[in-house]
Design an enzyme around this catalytic site. Structure first.
Site, PDB file in Angstrom:
ATOM      1  N   SER A   1     -19.161  -5.161 -28.886  1.00 21.71           N
ATOM      2  CA  SER A   1     -18.282  -4.653 -29.943  1.00 21.71           C
ATOM      3  C   SER A   1     -17.887  -5.778 -30.872  1.00 21.71           C
ATOM      4  O   SER A   1     -17.310  -5.557 -31.924  1.00 21.71           O
ATOM      5  CB  SER A   1     -17.021  -4.068 -29.305  1.00 21.71           C
ATOM      6  OG  SER A   1     -16.266  -5.120 -28.724  1.00 21.71           O
ATOM      7  N   GLY A   2     -18.190  -7.005 -30.478  1.00 27.70           N
ATOM      8  CA  GLY A   2     -17.739  -8.140 -31.275  1.00 27.70           C
ATOM      9  C   GLY A   2     -16.408  -8.657 -30.793  1.00 27.70           C
ATOM     10  O   GLY A   2     -15.944  -9.704 -31.217  1.00 27.70           O
ATOM     11  N   GLY A   3     -15.785  -7.905 -29.881  1.00 24.34           N
ATOM     12  CA  GLY A   3     -14.532  -8.372 -29.301  1.00 24.34           C
ATOM     13  C   GLY A   3     -14.807  -9.447 -28.259  1.00 24.34           C
ATOM     14  O   GLY A   3     -15.956  -9.681 -27.876  1.00 24.34           O
ATOM     15  N   VAL A   4     -13.725 -10.074 -27.815  1.00 27.90           N
ATOM     16  CA  VAL A   4     -13.870 -11.184 -26.874  1.00 27.90           C
ATOM     17  C   VAL A   4     -14.465 -10.702 -25.542  1.00 27.90           C
ATOM     18  O   VAL A   4     -15.348 -11.334 -24.978  1.00 27.90           O
ATOM     19  CB  VAL A   4     -12.499 -11.840 -26.612  1.00 27.90           C
ATOM     20  CG1 VAL A   4     -12.629 -13.001 -25.657  1.00 27.90           C
ATOM     21  CG2 VAL A   4     -11.894 -12.314 -27.917  1.00 27.90           C
ATOM     22  N   ASP A   5     -13.978  -9.545 -25.064  1.00 23.57           N
ATOM     23  CA  ASP A   5     -14.361  -9.124 -23.712  1.00 23.57           C
ATOM     24  C   ASP A   5     -15.858  -8.845 -23.590  1.00 23.57           C
ATOM     25  O   ASP A   5     -16.522  -9.357 -22.697  1.00 23.57           O
ATOM     26  CB  ASP A   5     -13.573  -7.867 -23.301  1.00 23.57           C
ATOM     27  CG  ASP A   5     -12.083  -8.050 -23.501  1.00 23.57           C
ATOM     28  OD1 ASP A   5     -11.644  -9.206 -23.562  1.00 23.57           O
ATOM     29  OD2 ASP A   5     -11.374  -7.040 -23.605  1.00 23.57           O
ATOM     30  N   SER A   6     -16.377  -8.019 -24.487  1.00 25.95           N
ATOM     31  CA  SER A   6     -17.793  -7.685 -24.340  1.00 25.95           C
ATOM     32  C   SER A   6     -18.657  -8.911 -24.624  1.00 25.95           C
ATOM     33  O   SER A   6     -19.730  -9.073 -24.041  1.00 25.95           O
ATOM     34  CB  SER A   6     -18.188  -6.501 -25.229  1.00 25.95           C
ATOM     35  OG  SER A   6     -17.993  -6.798 -26.581  1.00 25.95           O
ATOM     36  N   SER A   7     -18.190  -9.803 -25.495  1.00 31.16           N
ATOM     37  CA  SER A   7     -18.970 -11.009 -25.785  1.00 31.16           C
ATOM     38  C   SER A   7     -19.029 -11.929 -24.576  1.00 31.16           C
ATOM     39  O   SER A   7     -20.088 -12.462 -24.233  1.00 31.16           O
ATOM     40  CB  SER A   7     -18.365 -11.788 -26.960  1.00 31.16           C
ATOM     41  OG  SER A   7     -18.279 -10.953 -28.077  1.00 31.16           O
TER      42      SER A   7
ATOM     43  N   HIS B   1       7.670  -7.427  -3.537  1.00 30.98           N
ATOM     44  CA  HIS B   1       6.380  -7.876  -4.093  1.00 30.98           C
ATOM     45  C   HIS B   1       6.539  -9.236  -4.779  1.00 30.98           C
ATOM     46  O   HIS B   1       6.994  -9.301  -5.919  1.00 30.98           O
ATOM     47  CB  HIS B   1       5.868  -6.850  -5.108  1.00 30.98           C
ATOM     48  CG  HIS B   1       5.344  -5.614  -4.467  1.00 30.98           C
ATOM     49  ND1 HIS B   1       4.039  -5.466  -4.075  1.00 30.98           N
ATOM     50  CD2 HIS B   1       5.967  -4.468  -4.100  1.00 30.98           C
ATOM     51  CE1 HIS B   1       3.865  -4.291  -3.507  1.00 30.98           C
ATOM     52  NE2 HIS B   1       5.028  -3.668  -3.512  1.00 30.98           N
TER      53      HIS B   1
ATOM     54  N   GLU C   1       4.211 -10.983  -5.965  1.00 36.03           N
ATOM     55  CA  GLU C   1       3.116 -11.199  -6.922  1.00 36.03           C
ATOM     56  C   GLU C   1       3.425 -10.701  -8.328  1.00 36.03           C
ATOM     57  O   GLU C   1       2.696 -11.003  -9.260  1.00 36.03           O
ATOM     58  CB  GLU C   1       1.827 -10.549  -6.395  1.00 36.03           C
ATOM     59  CG  GLU C   1       1.808  -9.015  -6.340  1.00 36.03           C
ATOM     60  CD  GLU C   1       2.410  -8.430  -5.061  1.00 36.03           C
ATOM     61  OE1 GLU C   1       3.400  -8.996  -4.541  1.00 36.03           O
ATOM     62  OE2 GLU C   1       1.928  -7.381  -4.607  1.00 36.03           O
TER      63      GLU C   1
ATOM     64  N   LYS D   1      -6.697 -10.911 -19.855  1.00 30.02           N
ATOM     65  CA  LYS D   1      -7.206 -11.399 -21.142  1.00 30.02           C
ATOM     66  C   LYS D   1      -7.235 -12.927 -21.225  1.00 30.02           C
ATOM     67  O   LYS D   1      -8.216 -13.511 -21.670  1.00 30.02           O
ATOM     68  CB  LYS D   1      -6.329 -10.832 -22.257  1.00 30.02           C
ATOM     69  CG  LYS D   1      -6.924 -10.961 -23.624  1.00 30.02           C
ATOM     70  CD  LYS D   1      -7.650  -9.696 -23.968  1.00 30.02           C
ATOM     71  CE  LYS D   1      -8.396  -9.778 -25.272  1.00 30.02           C
ATOM     72  NZ  LYS D   1      -9.187  -8.556 -25.448  1.00 30.02           N
TER      73      LYS D   1
ATOM     74  N   GLY E   1       0.836  -1.197   0.000  1.00 33.02           N
ATOM     75  CA  GLY E   1       0.000   0.000   0.000  1.00 33.02           C
ATOM     76  C   GLY E   1       0.862   1.234   0.000  1.00 33.02           C
ATOM     77  O   GLY E   1       2.052   1.170   0.311  1.00 33.02           O
TER      78      GLY E   1
ATOM     79  N   CYS F   1       5.267  -6.147   1.701  1.00 29.02           N
ATOM     80  CA  CYS F   1       5.640  -4.731   1.661  1.00 29.02           C
ATOM     81  C   CYS F   1       4.942  -3.953   2.779  1.00 29.02           C
ATOM     82  O   CYS F   1       5.255  -4.156   3.944  1.00 29.02           O
ATOM     83  CB  CYS F   1       5.340  -4.187   0.260  1.00 29.02           C
ATOM     84  SG  CYS F   1       6.214  -2.670  -0.101  1.00 29.02           S
ATOM     85  N   TYR F   2       3.972  -3.094   2.454  1.00 28.54           N
ATOM     86  CA  TYR F   2       3.266  -2.382   3.535  1.00 28.54           C
ATOM     87  C   TYR F   2       2.682  -3.390   4.526  1.00 28.54           C
ATOM     88  O   TYR F   2       2.662  -3.153   5.737  1.00 28.54           O
ATOM     89  CB  TYR F   2       2.156  -1.501   2.949  1.00 28.54           C
ATOM     90  CG  TYR F   2       1.443  -0.657   3.991  1.00 28.54           C
ATOM     91  CD1 TYR F   2       1.955   0.571   4.382  1.00 28.54           C
ATOM     92  CD2 TYR F   2       0.260  -1.099   4.591  1.00 28.54           C
ATOM     93  CE1 TYR F   2       1.320   1.335   5.356  1.00 28.54           C
ATOM     94  CE2 TYR F   2      -0.389  -0.344   5.557  1.00 28.54           C
ATOM     95  CZ  TYR F   2       0.147   0.880   5.936  1.00 28.54           C
ATOM     96  OH  TYR F   2      -0.485   1.636   6.894  1.00 28.54           O
TER      97      TYR F   2
END
Ligand code: XMP
Length: 522
Positions: free
Chosen positions: A232-238, A179, A181, A378, A59, A86-87
């Site tokens: 949009s036809g993209g993967v994410d919105s689909s 970190h 991660e 993604k 943080g 860390c924090y």
């Protein structure tokens, strides 16, 4: 509070830019985790969440500042394994009787840690320091621990962090100054894996479980109200649309805005995929005349983006108004979209491009957001899409930007140029698929250049457009390398484009990486 039969790990978030990466690493280990902001974690909520183990995130604050964030003291008396990062390490030391001092030795970036004398390097440190006797880690801190809390011992040190790795084995408390991660700590995942195994997690959390959890959350948020989703036809919105449809069925309506800047056959393919496979109400809005009309004579990249963004909002609003009772707007926002505007080392980054999304809408229309992919990357969205049964051909599609071909057509956009660009792009992608390279490439496309050059075809002179092929590899679109096609491939592709696409007589290959280039041309 979540209802899941899985053992859960609680991440107490102190506001680090990379807290979500801890969750991501844990998902890779098939461990279920929940991130809760430190303000919400009380003795009562701790008992309700009933975690098997706890991670304290990094943080931006300083534990030396009065009133700075803490974990509930009772956490350290519950017999739970705790891992401070860390924090989070500083919070542990401060609350357990050690000392932290303000940073005269601020340390950012890569550092090397080496084992302290006499530690067995087992338990959560097993498997570390085996290759070179040191570990590369990513530091990002101003303060540092100067005295250990009782019960702790030093496991490893770095030149600027004498307490880089510390442990109290008896209580199963561990803490690191760096970190684990982030990718820049290559063996960070080993530590996290050791920690969750030691805490008794069996690794039974999967994308199928994530899907069920996401569906439950969407139902909880939306209730019996309605949601609209811009496709949009993209993967994410689909993937977002299909997931939300599974959760609330007919309460979801999708709006697909065709701005006339799509690739060859794209609108038909997207609409067909949705109509054939899903029973989701879908409005197909053909607004190409509006967009192309307003873009006439516009050649400045930012003006293009802003014009498209503004029109998209108008059109979307027009169609959304026809859906009675819509109270929510669904978006396929991913985690990199959330962090993109803020750099890891702090400080907002400059605007390179005005990304187009439906961001202007929610306030304007009084809509609340549903963003079920906000925590995912993604590749995780693709895995979720597979889990939801989306066709592979769809899931594996290269990303396509909201402003579409407008930003692949430097200079003025005309219907003639768009037509040529669509054809050239289709040939290029066909070549890539035929050579079995599509899945190795993050994104590939053609840009049509605002220059015409002289050529000779048959016995005649030509005076046509030049185009540039672009293909990059990338993990998340934030950085990218150009793809090293063979000369044979490039030669064959250039010949095909020039022979098959009227209007192009010269083909170039863009070998710029990102940075310094961006993936798109505008
Ligand atoms: P750049 O060109 O910034 O692109 O290197 C990085 C990734 O983002 C995509 N991109 C966009 N996606 N709306 C989007 O939805 C946009 O305005 C936009 N601009 C770029 C780009 O295609 C690449 O995958």
């Amino acid at each position: 509070m979540s209802q899941t039969s899985h053992d859960r790990l609680l991440i107490i978030d102190f506001g680090s830019q990379v807290t979500q990466l801890i969750a991501r690493r844990l998902r890779e280990l098939n461990v279920y985790c929940e991130i809760h902001p430190y303000q919400n974690v009380t003795e009562e909520s701790l008992r309700e969440i009933a975690p098997r183990a706890v991670i304290l995130s990094g943080g931006p604050d300083s534990v030396t500042r009065e009133g700075s964030p803490r974990a509930p003291q009772v956490l350290f008396e519950m017999g739970l394994p705790v891992f401070g990062i860390c924090y989070g390490q500083q919070v542990m030391m401060e609350q357990l009787g050690g000392r932290v001092e303000g940073g005269h030795h601020a340390e950012y970036g890569r550092a090397q840690v080496t084992p302290a004398e006499g530690h067995k390097l087992d338990g959560i440190f097993a498997g570390l320091f085996t290759e070179t006797g040191r570990e590369q880690v990513w530091m990002s801190h101003g303060d540092r621990v100067t005295a250990l809390a009782p019960g702790f011992e030093v496991v490893a040190t770095s030149p600027n962090a004498p307490y880089a790795m510390i442990a109290d084995e008896a209580r199963k408390f561990y803490a690191v100054q760096f970190h684990p991660e982030v990718h820049h700590t290559p063996n960070g995942k080993v530590m996290l894996e050791n920690f969750v195994r030691m805490a008794g997690f069996t690794g039974d959390w999967t994308m199928a479980a994530y899907k069920d959890e996401a569906i439950r959350k969407i139902r909880e948020q939306v209730g019996d109200r309605k949601v609209i989703c811009g496709l949009s036809g993209g993967v994410d919105s689909s993937v977002a649309a299909v997931l939300i449809h599974e959760a609330i069925g007919e309460q979801l309506t999708c709006v697909f805005v065709d701005h006339g800047l799509l690739r060859l056959n794209e609108a038909d393919e997207v609409v067909k995929m949705f109509r054939d496979n899903y029973n989701i109400p879908l409005i197909h809005a053909d607004e190409s005349d509006l967009f192309l009309g307003e873009l006439e004579g516009v050649s400045d990249p930012e003006e293009k983006r802003k014009t498209i963004g503004r029109l998209f909002i108008d059109v979307f609003q027009k169609h959304a108004d026809s859906i009675e009772g819509a109270e929510f707007l669904a978006q396929g926002t991913l985690y990199p979209d959330v962090i993109e505007s803020v750099s890891f080392s702090g400080g907002p980054s400059v605007t390179i491009k005005s990304h187009h999304n439906v961001g202007g809408l929610p306030e304007k229309m009084g809509l609340k957001l549903v963003e079920p992919l906000r925590e995912l990357f993604k590749d995780e969205v693709r895995a979720l899409g597979r889990e939801l049964g989306l066709p592979d051909s769809f899931i594996g599609r290269h990303p396509f930007p909201g402003p579409g071909l407008a930003i692949r057509c430097p200079g003025e956009i005309t219907r003639e140029k768009l037509e040529i660009l669509r054809k050239a792009d289709a040939v290029y992608i066909d070549q890539i698929r035929k050579h079995g390279l599509y899945d190795e490439i993050w994104q590939a496309f053609v840009a049509i250049l605002p220059v015409r050059t002289v050529g000779v075809m048959g016995d005649g002179r030509t005076y046509d457009y030049a185009c540039a092929l672009r293909a990059v590899t990338s993990v998340d679109g934030m950085t990218a390398d150009y793809y090293p096609f063979s000369h044979d491939f490039l030669g064959e592709t250039a010949t095909r484009i020039i022979n098959e696409v009227k209007g192009i007589n010269r083909v170039t290959y863009d070998i710029t990486s990102k940075p310094p280039g961006t993936i798109e041309w505008e």
